[in-house]
Design a protein around this motif. Structure first.
Motif, PDB file in Angstrom:
ATOM      1  N   GLY A  27      23.994  51.479 114.205  1.00 21.60           N
ATOM      2  CA  GLY A  27      22.914  51.782 113.199  1.00 21.60           C
ATOM      3  C   GLY A  27      22.562  53.335 113.218  1.00 21.60           C
TER       4      GLY A  27
ATOM      5  N   VAL B 116      18.225  48.051 105.825  1.00 23.76           N
ATOM      6  CA  VAL B 116      19.218  47.847 106.749  1.00 23.76           C
ATOM      7  C   VAL B 116      19.412  48.893 107.629  1.00 23.76           C
ATOM      8  CG1 VAL B 116      21.520  46.974 107.618  1.00 23.76           C
ATOM      9  CG2 VAL B 116      20.532  45.901 105.668  1.00 23.76           C
TER      10      VAL B 116
ATOM     11  N   ILE C 270      24.752  46.885 112.888  1.00 24.32           N
ATOM     12  CA  ILE C 270      24.630  46.270 111.667  1.00 24.32           C
ATOM     13  C   ILE C 270      25.954  45.366 111.586  1.00 24.32           C
ATOM     14  CG2 ILE C 270      25.098  46.679 108.933  1.00 24.32           C
ATOM     15  CD1 ILE C 270      23.477  49.394 109.626  1.00 24.32           C
TER      16      ILE C 270
ATOM     17  N   ILE D 217      17.293  45.105 117.043  1.00 28.71           N
ATOM     18  CA  ILE D 217      17.354  44.606 115.550  1.00 28.71           C
ATOM     19  C   ILE D 217      18.590  44.572 115.224  1.00 28.71           C
ATOM     20  CG2 ILE D 217      16.434  44.786 113.198  1.00 28.71           C
ATOM     21  CD1 ILE D 217      13.993  46.130 114.205  1.00 28.71           C
ATOM     22  N   LEU D 218      19.257  43.364 114.821  1.00 30.06           N
ATOM     23  CA  LEU D 218      20.687  43.479 114.323  1.00 30.06           C
ATOM     24  C   LEU D 218      20.565  43.101 112.937  1.00 30.06           C
ATOM     25  CD1 LEU D 218      23.672  43.322 114.883  1.00 30.06           C
ATOM     26  CD2 LEU D 218      23.161  40.676 115.247  1.00 30.06           C
ATOM     27  N   GLY D 219      21.186  44.285 111.879  1.00 27.80           N
ATOM     28  CA  GLY D 219      21.020  43.885 110.490  1.00 27.80           C
ATOM     29  C   GLY D 219      22.244  43.149 110.108  1.00 27.80           C
TER      30      GLY D 219
ATOM     31  N   SER E 234      17.901  48.793 111.682  1.00 28.15           N
ATOM     32  CA  SER E 234      18.984  48.171 112.634  1.00 28.15           C
ATOM     33  C   SER E 234      19.444  49.042 113.671  1.00 28.15           C
ATOM     34  CB  SER E 234      20.296  47.785 111.835  1.00 28.15           C
ATOM     35  OG  SER E 234      19.882  47.051 110.660  1.00 28.15           O
TER      36      SER E 234
END
Lengths: 510, 331
Positions: A490, A469, A476, A291-293, A473
């Motif tokens: 993150g 976020v 980020i 998961i890329l914020g 994440s």
């Protein structure tokens, strides 16, 4: 707040107490309150969905409260419509401008109540222009009342809006993020005008996300969260950290961070992406299972990056690789066929066909796979597959034939997620995934996103809510004014580190 | 944690579009009852046949517009497009002397081609549907006059042509039943259109476009393609109407057609299809077309000046749309 501090202030111009307001599926306000004194700037702060706009719409007669009282000048009032609110001296300057571009500044200011002459048959343009000029003089701005509004810069259009609000002899001015489209010099000018208005005894409610502005002009900060009044803090002595923790409410959100690690396999690689002014030289990679914020202030260009990758807006230049292969995405259709999905922040307009059923929305991107001979829809199959996804994602709906507009925000979001999962998309770009969603449903969406990452989906989460976020994440990316200004791990990132990167270029310009 | 998610309301089977179609149907029944009582001979079977025959052309054109309106557009060209396709079949059959099936196929195909040009103007050139089809209305009207030399084309070399629409082929199967083919053709077109709209992938896309075009585009739907096909289908159905009208007159009358589009749109609106797109039914349109022809016929049989029908139709359009607005607010 001490009684001593209270007595130093001017008289109370407007006070709202115990305001409740519910919409289908969402309780927008619960015991909300605000009080504004003469000559005071009250900053109204809170995360998106905290209820700021709803409260202001009640003060301006757009919405009717379910419970609570509003009093103006100490007298209880009812505000059945905006006209009544205007007559009581409550003016609002909206974030989006509501001006008619082909009319002049003066015509815009006096629209609907033009001074008349010749037994009311003609508009007294001369008097109207003179009156408008008087207001501009009071604001110390040099706008020609006869200029067409469309020819003015956005900043000057905003000044016309303020003049319009003042023309009602407004005692109370509500400004909703008035600086979002202004540059530094224009902001300074606006603040000078606000200072003048304060000196004239006008009370101002100032909605903003920007802490530095609050420090510069506000007397008090009213914090809202989840539709509730939280606290009133004196602007002079309150730190940014105190405001943020009051806004975020650590007790409500589980801040425990996600997670294992994404894989090393790159799902999406973006190199030197340029698209209009909002996306400048953007580079990043997104791994499977990650998961890329995407953090940043409003207008930082995060949504524009997503739309450019998805083919919704044209790309000027740059290279996009999906699973190691360079691709040319010209339309959302191209993106979808490569397994890229974009889940818009504006679900009602861009995410769902709200007049159609849960079944049709979940299956829409996949309709072509559910035909016999490419012509007729296999409705029974559509129904059963939609049902399967409804159960899998725990969408609360009586049947899959329910129109999606009747679902709550959280369930609508699940329908949007379901439609992309059914289409086998493995790169999912979420734009504000929990906007307009109740706090309880938020946790469910978070869990869903984490589960998808664990399954190996590559996920981008664009969010203006920092705790969100930070919670979700693995990495980020922070954007500011169309560029990526930094990347954070993150696990170790902090709200302060993100905010520093998110405002970097603004500060550099000062 | 609070979960304020409301209990979602139970599934509503009765949609506003269904409701208004039901309203239109009730209005039709009331009109039939009214005229049966107050207009002598109105209820005679021969008069019923007259009404049905008079409905055929408007009904078919209404079906054509229904497609476009549900997709969120409008088609003003259906009237003159009908005339143009009639002229085309005249050219094929009379001037070129080709066999009947070629004439029929040619008219329908040409209508489809011209309609898809409207679709290209709307989808690719981004011209608002009202303007694009207003232009097409004039283009089709002009072409009909140019191609025909502004003179009627008679189907002298194809004697069967004039029987296509008025003949009662059903009598061969069921002796004693007199019902012109045009009525069956109208119902055939309507049933086919209904199936396409409700069962086919094209129909599903038409509803999606009319409800929320941008959301459909962002779902990966190739919006332009489906729009062009939609206008193309409207043109093809106009071709069928062209055959009906020219067969009944046994000639292609190039000056005909203007104003038919408004009657067709009126039938669509009375039948409960929303001009905002995304909602509507073909059967509603057919009921709407029947309401209009029952009015015309009933008032004529009662001896009322025929032009009153136009006034009453206007009133019915306004009332129908008002009902739509009220129903929409409730839901």
């Amino acid at each position: 707040m001490s009684i001593a501090a209270e007595s130093n202030k001017g008289s109370v111009l407007i006070e709202a107490q115990g305001i409740d307001k519910a919409f289908p599926g969402v309780k927008a306000l619960s015991q909300a309150q605000i009080k504004v004194h003469a000559g005071e700037v009250v900053a109204l702060m809170g995360e998106n969905g905290a209820g700021k706009s709803t409260l202001m719409k009640i003060l301006t007669g757009v919405y009717q409260p379910d419970a609570g009282t509003v009093s103006v000048g100490g007298k209880p009032v009812t505000l059945p419509d905006p006209r009544t609110a205007q007559a009581l001296g409550i003016g609002i300057i909206h974030q989006e401008l509501f001006l008619m571009n082909d009319l002049t500044a003066a015509q815009n200011i006096y629209i609907g109540r033009e001074p008349r002459k010749a037994f009311g048959m003609f508009v007294d343009e001369d008097r109207m222009n003179a009156d408008a000029a008087k207001i501009f003089a009071r604001m110390k701005v040099d706008i020609d009342p006869k200029v067409e509004v469309g020819k003015l810069t956005v900043a000057r259009q905003q000044l016309v809006e303020i003049a319009k609000a003042l023309s009602y002899n407004s005692k109370i001015l509500i400004m909703d993020e008035p600086t979002s489209a202004l540059n530094e010099a224009e902001v300074a000018h606006l603040f000078a005008i606000i200072d003048d208005l304060k000196a004239q005894g006008v009370g101002i409610v100032y909605i903003t996300h920007k802490m530095d502005e609050v420090k510069r002009i506000a007397d008090d900060i009213v914090i809202m969260r989840d539709g509730q009044y939280i606290d009133t803090l004196p602007a002079a002595t309150t730190t940014i950290g105190e405001v943020i923790s009051a806004m975020v409410g650590r007790d409500l959100i589980d801040t425990s961070r996600a997670h294992g690690q994404g894989s090393d396999e790159i799902a999406l690689k973006v190199t030197n992406l340029n698209a209009g002014r909002a996306v400048q030289n953007v580079n990043f990679t997104l791994n499977k299972g990650e998961i890329l914020g995407f953090a940043g202030l409003m207008g930082a260009g995060r949504t524009e990056v997503a739309r450019a990758i998805f083919g919704a807006d044209p790309v000027d230049s740059g290279r996009i690789e999906v699973h190691g292969k360079a691709v040319d995405i010209k339309s959302p259709r191209d993106a979808v066929q490569l397994g890229i999905a974009y889940l818009s922040e504006d679900r009602k307009h861009f995410g769902l066909v709200t007049g159609m059923s849960v079944r049709d929305n979940i299956t829409m991107p996949s309709w072509e796979r559910f035909t016999s001979n490419g012509v007729f829809m296999r409705d029974a199959d559509l129904g059963s597959i939609a049902k399967e996804y409804v159960e899998k994602l725990k969408v609360k709906t009586p049947t899959v034939d329910q129109e999606t507009r009747l679902l709550s925000g959280g369930n609508q979001q699940k329908v949007v997620i379901a439609k992309w999962l059914l289409r086998d998309c493995d790169i999912l770009i979420f734009d504000e995934p929990t906007r307009g969603i109740d706090i309880g449903a938020k946790a469910e969406i978070y869990k869903l996103l984490q589960g998808l990452a664990d399954e190996g989906k590559a996920i981008i989460v664009i969010s203006s809510e920092l705790p969100e976020v930070l919670k979700l994440s693995h990495r980020i990316v922070v954007m500011c004014e169309g560029r990526i200004t930094g990347e954070l791990e993150g696990k170790t990132a902090t709200q302060e580190a993100i905010m520093t990167l998110a405002t970097q270029r603004v500060e550099a310009a000062e | 944690m609070t979960d304020t998610t409301q209990e979602a309301p139970t599934n509503k089977v009765i949609t506003s579009s269904f409701l208004q179609k039901a309203v239109a149907f009730v209005v039709l029944i009331i009109l039939l009852a009214f005229f049966s009582i107050f207009a002598p001979n109105f209820a005679a079977w021969s008069n019923m046949v007259n009404i049905m025959q008079a409905t055929a052309v408007n009904g078919v054109l209404g079906v054509a517009v229904t497609f476009v309106i549900i997709s969120g557009g409008i088609d003003l060209s259906v009237g003159t497009m009908m005339t143009l396709t009639a002229v085309i079949s005249g050219l094929i059959l009379t001037n070129l002397g080709m066999p009947l099936p070629v004439g029929i196929a040619g008219a329908i195909a040409f209508g489809g081609f011209m309609g898809s040009l409207s679709g290209v103007a709307v989808a690719k050139l981004k011209i608002p549907p009202f303007i694009a089809t207003l232009g097409m209305m004039q283009i089709a009207r002009g072409l009909a006059l140019v191609f025909s030399g502004a003179k009627p084309i008679y189907f002298n070399s194809t004697p069967n042509y004039g029987l296509l629409s008025p003949e009662s082929s059903i009598s061969l199967l069921i002796p004693g039943l007199e019902m012109p083919n045009s009525v069956f053709i109208m119902f055939g077109v309507a049933i086919l259109a209904s199936i396409v709209l409700n069962r086919s992938i094209l129909g599903r896309y038409i509803f999606a476009l009319g409800s929320n075009e941008e959301a459909a585009r962002l779902s990966g739907v190739v919006v332009d393609k489906w729009k062009i096909i939609t206008y193309g289908i409207s043109g093809m159905i106009c071709g069928v109407a062209g055959l009906l009208v020219s067969s009944r007159l046994n000639s292609a009358q190039p000056a005909l057609g203007l104003g038919y589009e408004l009657d067709a749109i009126a039938a669509v609106v009375i039948g409960g299809t929303s001009l905002a797109g995304g909602r509507g039914t073909v059967m509603g349109t057919i009921i709407g077309a029947f309401i209009m022809s029952v009015l015309t016929n009933g008032l004529r049989v009662m001896g009322v000046q025929e032009e009153w029908k136009i006034v009453v139709t206007g009133l019915i359009i306004i009332v129908a749309v008002y009902i739509d607005i009220v129903l929409r607010k409730q839901s």
